[in-house]
Write an enzyme that holds these catalytic residues in place. Structure first.
Site, PDB file in Angstrom:
ATOM      1  N   ASP A  96      32.729  17.681  -4.794  1.00 46.18           N
ATOM      2  CA  ASP A  96      32.104  16.437  -4.340  1.00 46.18           C
ATOM      3  C   ASP A  96      30.989  16.088  -5.317  1.00 46.18           C
ATOM      4  O   ASP A  96      29.902  16.668  -5.260  1.00 46.18           O
ATOM      5  CB  ASP A  96      31.559  16.627  -2.919  1.00 46.18           C
ATOM      6  CG  ASP A  96      30.688  15.472  -2.451  1.00 46.18           C
ATOM      7  OD1 ASP A  96      30.763  14.380  -3.046  1.00 46.18           O
ATOM      8  OD2 ASP A  96      29.916  15.671  -1.475  1.00 46.18           O
TER       9      ASP A  96
ATOM     10  N   GLY B 208      33.855   3.748  -1.506  1.00 42.81           N
ATOM     11  CA  GLY B 208      33.563   4.949  -2.271  1.00 42.81           C
ATOM     12  C   GLY B 208      34.396   6.136  -1.810  1.00 42.81           C
ATOM     13  O   GLY B 208      34.619   6.331  -0.612  1.00 42.81           O
ATOM     14  N   SER B 209      34.841   6.936  -2.768  1.00 38.22           N
ATOM     15  CA  SER B 209      35.689   8.078  -2.420  1.00 38.22           C
ATOM     16  C   SER B 209      34.955   9.085  -1.552  1.00 38.22           C
ATOM     17  O   SER B 209      35.574   9.770  -0.725  1.00 38.22           O
ATOM     18  CB  SER B 209      36.207   8.752  -3.692  1.00 38.22           C
ATOM     19  OG  SER B 209      35.136   9.268  -4.473  1.00 38.22           O
ATOM     20  N   ASP B 210      33.634   9.192  -1.722  1.00 38.75           N
ATOM     21  CA  ASP B 210      32.870  10.113  -0.875  1.00 38.75           C
ATOM     22  C   ASP B 210      32.841   9.628   0.567  1.00 38.75           C
ATOM     23  O   ASP B 210      32.992  10.431   1.509  1.00 38.75           O
ATOM     24  CB  ASP B 210      31.456  10.304  -1.421  1.00 38.75           C
ATOM     25  CG  ASP B 210      30.686   8.992  -1.590  1.00 38.75           C
ATOM     26  OD1 ASP B 210      31.312   7.900  -1.626  1.00 38.75           O
ATOM     27  OD2 ASP B 210      29.443   9.051  -1.706  1.00 38.75           O
ATOM     28  N   ARG B 211      32.666   8.333   0.747  1.00 38.79           N
ATOM     29  CA  ARG B 211      32.659   7.790   2.106  1.00 38.79           C
ATOM     30  C   ARG B 211      34.037   7.944   2.751  1.00 38.79           C
ATOM     31  O   ARG B 211      34.144   8.257   3.942  1.00 38.79           O
ATOM     32  CB  ARG B 211      32.224   6.323   2.077  1.00 38.79           C
ATOM     33  CG  ARG B 211      30.790   6.123   1.579  1.00 38.79           C
ATOM     34  CD  ARG B 211      30.457   4.653   1.391  1.00 38.79           C
ATOM     35  NE  ARG B 211      30.368   3.948   2.666  1.00 38.79           N
ATOM     36  CZ  ARG B 211      30.349   2.630   2.780  1.00 38.79           C
ATOM     37  NH1 ARG B 211      30.450   1.875   1.693  1.00 38.79           N
ATOM     38  NH2 ARG B 211      30.249   2.060   3.971  1.00 38.79           N
TER      39      ARG B 211
ATOM     40  N   SER C  67      23.359  12.527  -6.929  1.00 37.75           N
ATOM     41  CA  SER C  67      22.252  13.430  -7.220  1.00 37.75           C
ATOM     42  C   SER C  67      22.694  14.827  -7.623  1.00 37.75           C
ATOM     43  O   SER C  67      22.019  15.490  -8.403  1.00 37.75           O
ATOM     44  CB  SER C  67      21.317  13.534  -6.005  1.00 37.75           C
ATOM     45  OG  SER C  67      20.770  12.275  -5.678  1.00 37.75           O
TER      46      SER C  67
ATOM     47  N   ILE D  56      26.277  17.939  -7.544  1.00 37.08           N
ATOM     48  CA  ILE D  56      27.693  18.257  -7.382  1.00 37.08           C
ATOM     49  C   ILE D  56      27.813  19.426  -6.416  1.00 37.08           C
ATOM     50  O   ILE D  56      27.211  20.478  -6.626  1.00 37.08           O
ATOM     51  CB  ILE D  56      28.334  18.633  -8.737  1.00 37.08           C
ATOM     52  CG1 ILE D  56      28.217  17.474  -9.732  1.00 37.08           C
ATOM     53  CG2 ILE D  56      29.793  19.041  -8.553  1.00 37.08           C
ATOM     54  CD1 ILE D  56      28.558  17.866 -11.158  1.00 37.08           C
TER      55      ILE D  56
END
Length: 270
Positions: free
Chosen positions: A11, A103-106, A15, A17
């Site tokens: 991930d 966003g891919s993180d969301r 800020s 990884i």
């Protein structure tokens, strides 16, 4: 991805990884985190060879190149899959007008949350460089979200764009938000008696106020209980000021990545 082999999940946020190596059945072998920049290296030397790596990257191309180089140095030619949001996956439906723009993180976080709290309506608040809110119905429909400046970014912006306010980083602000300050802010109303505490407490309460407002609005609109799920690098500070019930989950994105990887493996018959 090799059948039965562990999977490396990465991930890459704005800020830092975060990574985890998980067994095919979902149990975690190892995990860690590193900041951006070349001075920190992941502790991968003692790890078994994964069948593949799965990446959510919202930090840009330079970070993608760094991750690829780290993987190549440790496990040459390891298959790497970079995820992106889509219209539907792992039981979650994306209501964005352009689904791939989420966003891919969301997206991974939504998938992880839907699996972690099955059958529940959710408001997911992530306190990172940006603060994001996602409204997720129990049937897996992501109805939409909000993006605001994160806690640290909010404080830094005030310091950089005003003549007399200090520029507070997260470490300095945490030192100002001691237990008595947090307790007073939670009881409210709280008014600080010096500028640094006014700034740190004000930004903390601004974050908490946004979340509480949307949680109440969502319950009023849906007329059902909604679980508030919180995570992210500033979760300790913001959650300490919340006056509404909430549940902390620190690995929604990695959990979602694991589900995406497992789903893709099942599709391929791996």
């Amino acid at each position: 991805m090799t059948s039965g082999a562990p999977c490396l999940l990465i991930d890459a946020g704005n800020s830092r990884i975060k990574w985890a190596l998980v067994q095919a059945g979902g149990s975690q072998i190892a995990s860690g985190a590193l900041t951006h920049g070349g001075e920190h290296q992941p502790d991968w030397l003692s790890l078994p060879t994964p069948g593949g790596a799965w990446l959510s990257n919202v930090a840009g191309e330079s970070v993608a190149r760094r991750i690829a180089a780290l993987l190549e140095a440790r496990w040459p030619q390891l298959p790497l899959t970079t995820i992106s949001a889509c219209a539907q996956q792992c039981g979650v439906t994306n209501s964005y007008t352009a689904p791939h723009m989420l966003g891919s993180d969301r997206w991974a976080g939504l998938i992880g949350a839907h699996a972690a709290f099955p059958g529940e309506h959710l408001l997911i608040a992530t306190f990172g460089t940006a603060t994001t809110l996602e409204a997720l119905r129990a049937d897996g429909c992501f109805v939409g979200g909000l993006i605001a400046p994160g806690w640290t970014l909010m404080m830094r912006s005030l310091g950089e764009h005003t003549a007399q306010l200090p520029t507070l980083d997260a470490s300095a602000a945490r030192g100002l938000l001691d237990g008595s300050t947090r307790d007073a802010a939670r009881r409210g109303p709280f008014f600080a008696t010096d500028t640094p505490r006014s700034l740190s407490a004000g930004c903390t309460l601004a974050q908490a106020g946004l979340v509480e407002r949307m949680w109440r609005d969502l319950q009023d609109e849906w007329q059902v209980p909604v679980r508030l799920v919180v995570s992210g690098g500033a979760v300790d500070e913001v959650a300490s000021a919340l006056k509404v019930p909430h549940t902390r989950h620190d690995s929604l994105v990695l959990s979602g990545l694991a589900l995406i990887a497992a789903g893709r493996a099942a599709e391929r018959g791996a």
